[in-house]
Design a protein around this motif. Sequence first.
Motif, PDB file in Angstrom:
ATOM      1  N   LYS A 298      -1.752  -5.264  19.871  1.00 22.40           N
ATOM      2  CA  LYS A 298      -0.917  -5.121  18.811  1.00 22.40           C
ATOM      3  C   LYS A 298      -1.791  -5.111  17.491  1.00 22.40           C
ATOM      4  N   ILE A 299      -2.684  -4.252  17.132  1.00 20.48           N
ATOM      5  CA  ILE A 299      -3.475  -3.918  16.192  1.00 20.48           C
ATOM      6  C   ILE A 299      -3.247  -2.705  15.133  1.00 20.48           C
ATOM      7  N   LEU A 300      -3.148  -3.054  13.846  1.00 18.85           N
ATOM      8  CA  LEU A 300      -2.876  -1.937  13.065  1.00 18.85           C
ATOM      9  C   LEU A 300      -4.159  -1.761  12.406  1.00 18.85           C
ATOM     10  N   LEU A 301      -4.899  -0.826  12.462  1.00 21.16           N
ATOM     11  CA  LEU A 301      -6.311  -0.471  11.818  1.00 21.16           C
ATOM     12  C   LEU A 301      -5.867   0.029  10.587  1.00 21.16           C
ATOM     13  N   ASN A 302      -6.069  -0.357   9.549  1.00 21.22           N
ATOM     14  CA  ASN A 302      -6.102  -0.155   8.304  1.00 21.22           C
ATOM     15  C   ASN A 302      -6.975   0.846   7.747  1.00 21.22           C
ATOM     16  N   LEU A 303      -7.032   2.057   7.753  1.00 16.88           N
ATOM     17  CA  LEU A 303      -7.973   2.983   7.456  1.00 16.88           C
ATOM     18  C   LEU A 303      -7.397   3.785   6.088  1.00 16.88           C
ATOM     19  N   ALA A 304      -6.112   3.263   5.592  1.00 14.23           N
ATOM     20  CA  ALA A 304      -5.622   3.814   4.232  1.00 14.23           C
ATOM     21  C   ALA A 304      -6.163   3.135   3.259  1.00 14.23           C
ATOM     22  N   SER A 305      -5.941   3.815   1.900  1.00 11.18           N
ATOM     23  CA  SER A 305      -6.416   3.179   0.554  1.00 11.18           C
ATOM     24  C   SER A 305      -5.198   2.233   0.363  1.00 11.18           C
ATOM     25  N   LYS A 306      -5.576   1.223  -0.573  1.00  9.11           N
ATOM     26  CA  LYS A 306      -4.840   0.165  -0.957  1.00  9.11           C
ATOM     27  C   LYS A 306      -3.572   0.677  -1.633  1.00  9.11           C
ATOM     28  N   GLU A 307      -3.504   1.987  -2.370  1.00  6.17           N
ATOM     29  CA  GLU A 307      -2.186   2.602  -2.627  1.00  6.17           C
ATOM     30  C   GLU A 307      -1.345   2.702  -1.688  1.00  6.17           C
ATOM     31  N   TYR A 308      -1.658   3.037  -0.689  1.00  6.03           N
ATOM     32  CA  TYR A 308      -0.703   3.436   0.449  1.00  6.03           C
ATOM     33  C   TYR A 308      -0.528   2.224   1.351  1.00  6.03           C
ATOM     34  N   SER A 309      -1.818   1.579   1.845  1.00  8.43           N
ATOM     35  CA  SER A 309      -1.356   0.655   2.888  1.00  8.43           C
ATOM     36  C   SER A 309      -0.604  -0.767   2.190  1.00  8.43           C
ATOM     37  N   LYS A 310      -0.431  -0.947   1.037  1.00  8.94           N
ATOM     38  CA  LYS A 310       0.212  -1.946   0.412  1.00  8.94           C
ATOM     39  C   LYS A 310       1.820  -1.762   0.492  1.00  8.94           C
ATOM     40  N   VAL A 311       2.110  -0.453   0.908  1.00  8.80           N
ATOM     41  CA  VAL A 311       3.576  -0.452   1.010  1.00  8.80           C
ATOM     42  C   VAL A 311       4.030  -1.051   2.252  1.00  8.80           C
ATOM     43  N   LEU A 312       3.399  -1.375   3.069  1.00  5.72           N
ATOM     44  CA  LEU A 312       3.681  -2.274   4.398  1.00  5.72           C
ATOM     45  C   LEU A 312       3.733  -3.703   3.978  1.00  5.72           C
ATOM     46  N   ASN A 313       5.049  -4.002   4.215  1.00  2.00           N
ATOM     47  CA  ASN A 313       5.459  -5.539   3.963  1.00  2.00           C
ATOM     48  C   ASN A 313       5.154  -6.470   5.052  1.00  2.00           C
ATOM     49  N   ARG A 314       4.105  -7.368   4.750  1.00  2.00           N
ATOM     50  CA  ARG A 314       3.552  -8.442   5.996  1.00  2.00           C
ATOM     51  C   ARG A 314       4.771  -9.369   6.156  1.00  2.00           C
ATOM     52  N   GLY A 315       5.779  -9.378   5.240  1.00  2.00           N
ATOM     53  CA  GLY A 315       6.801 -10.266   5.590  1.00  2.00           C
ATOM     54  C   GLY A 315       7.957  -9.926   6.611  1.00  2.00           C
TER      55      GLY A 315
ATOM     56  N   LEU B 177       5.404  18.550  11.042  1.00  2.00           N
ATOM     57  CA  LEU B 177       5.310  19.973  10.028  1.00  2.00           C
ATOM     58  C   LEU B 177       5.666  19.555   8.434  1.00  2.00           C
ATOM     59  N   ILE B 178       4.802  19.747   7.575  1.00  2.00           N
ATOM     60  CA  ILE B 178       5.214  19.581   6.203  1.00  2.00           C
ATOM     61  C   ILE B 178       5.072  20.647   5.399  1.00  2.00           C
ATOM     62  N   LYS B 179       5.840  20.607   4.177  1.00  2.00           N
ATOM     63  CA  LYS B 179       5.681  21.710   3.300  1.00  2.00           C
ATOM     64  C   LYS B 179       4.449  21.249   2.200  1.00  2.00           C
ATOM     65  N   PRO B 180       3.911  22.234   1.479  1.00  2.00           N
ATOM     66  CA  PRO B 180       3.259  21.655   0.100  1.00  2.00           C
ATOM     67  C   PRO B 180       3.739  20.611  -0.887  1.00  2.00           C
ATOM     68  N   TYR B 181       3.167  19.788  -1.148  1.00  2.00           N
ATOM     69  CA  TYR B 181       3.792  18.824  -2.022  1.00  2.00           C
ATOM     70  C   TYR B 181       2.859  17.839  -2.681  1.00  2.00           C
ATOM     71  N   ARG B 182       3.157  17.185  -3.672  1.00  2.00           N
ATOM     72  CA  ARG B 182       2.273  16.179  -4.394  1.00  2.00           C
ATOM     73  C   ARG B 182       3.341  15.076  -4.890  1.00  2.00           C
ATOM     74  N   LEU B 183       3.233  13.850  -4.220  1.00  2.00           N
ATOM     75  CA  LEU B 183       4.011  12.920  -4.447  1.00  2.00           C
ATOM     76  C   LEU B 183       3.294  11.472  -4.095  1.00  2.00           C
ATOM     77  N   GLU B 184       2.520  10.840  -4.914  1.00  2.00           N
ATOM     78  CA  GLU B 184       1.626   9.754  -4.633  1.00  2.00           C
ATOM     79  C   GLU B 184       2.398   8.604  -4.308  1.00  2.00           C
ATOM     80  N   MET B 185       2.006   7.462  -3.468  1.00  2.00           N
ATOM     81  CA  MET B 185       2.739   6.560  -3.201  1.00  2.00           C
ATOM     82  C   MET B 185       2.912   5.594  -4.599  1.00  2.00           C
ATOM     83  N   GLY B 186       2.031   5.352  -5.361  1.00  2.00           N
ATOM     84  CA  GLY B 186       2.110   4.755  -6.421  1.00  2.00           C
ATOM     85  C   GLY B 186       2.907   5.273  -7.737  1.00  2.00           C
ATOM     86  N   ILE B 187       3.594   6.403  -7.357  1.00  2.00           N
ATOM     87  CA  ILE B 187       4.291   7.056  -8.659  1.00  2.00           C
ATOM     88  C   ILE B 187       5.625   6.245  -8.658  1.00  2.00           C
ATOM     89  N   LYS B 188       6.018   6.146  -9.888  1.00  2.00           N
ATOM     90  CA  LYS B 188       7.096   5.012 -10.246  1.00  2.00           C
ATOM     91  C   LYS B 188       8.497   6.128 -10.665  1.00  2.00           C
TER      92      LYS B 188
END
Length: 256
Positions: free
Chosen positions: A164-181, A122-133
């Motif tokens: 163990k596959i992560l299928l990345n259908l997210a945009s670059k803005e969001y998927s790059k939050v995952l740190n391969r390291g 469950l979520i409430k209405p919001y706007r906060l994109e991952m790329g926001i500083k």
Amino acid sequence: MKVIISPAKSLEFKKHIPYETYSKPEFLNCAEYLIEELKELSKEEIGNLMNISYKLSEINFYRYKSWNKNLHEGTRQAIYAFDGDVYKGLNSYDFNKSEIDFAQNNLRILSGLYGVLRPLDLIKPYRLEMGIKLENDKGNNLYKYWEYRLTNYINNDLKEDKEKILLNLASKEYSKVLNRGYMDKDIKIISPVFKEYKNNNYKIVAIYAKKARGLMAQYIIKNKINKLEEIKEFNLEGYAFREDMSTEETIVFTRG
């Protein structure tokens, strides 16, 4: 296998919900922390931070002011709340109960506010994109706030999966939050790419690519796919797998 997609800026909170079943977001306390930071901002500061109009700034200013952790007030399951191009392709309103259950177990929505969401969270209405500083206790942007939390979440999410596959259908803005390291070494990240035949060449056309990501997520859910080879059979709306254009980490689908 787990599938990740991005959220959408456009929301739908009025349409009839097919299923009343819901779940609680994993990082609700983290979302509350970010909301408290956002509550300190004026309408003008919100507009400047997000590069949005005054009208949108005002809408989100009051959303933040009224936000709380009460999941029984003004909420909706994430899969029925987002309404962008990806979600038009996903067409979740057409899922039956077993398909919703499969989505709940295998589909993840990355979010600037909630971190990661299962479809029925469950979520409430919001706007906060991952790329926001947005300044926070981890640094000066949301990537620093979320990267360890979300990468560790994905590690745990895939721990029991045979493939163990992560299928990345997210945009670059969001998927790059995952740190391969930080990610377990045995996890394979596969990113599908969708191209259209235009002017004697195959090109990515953003609006079609977004819908195609949703279409592929729909295809996986309806066919209950958990193996990479089965994904290559994806053929909705004229797309076909192109082995000659694909690599080990990128699988290409074309049409036209």
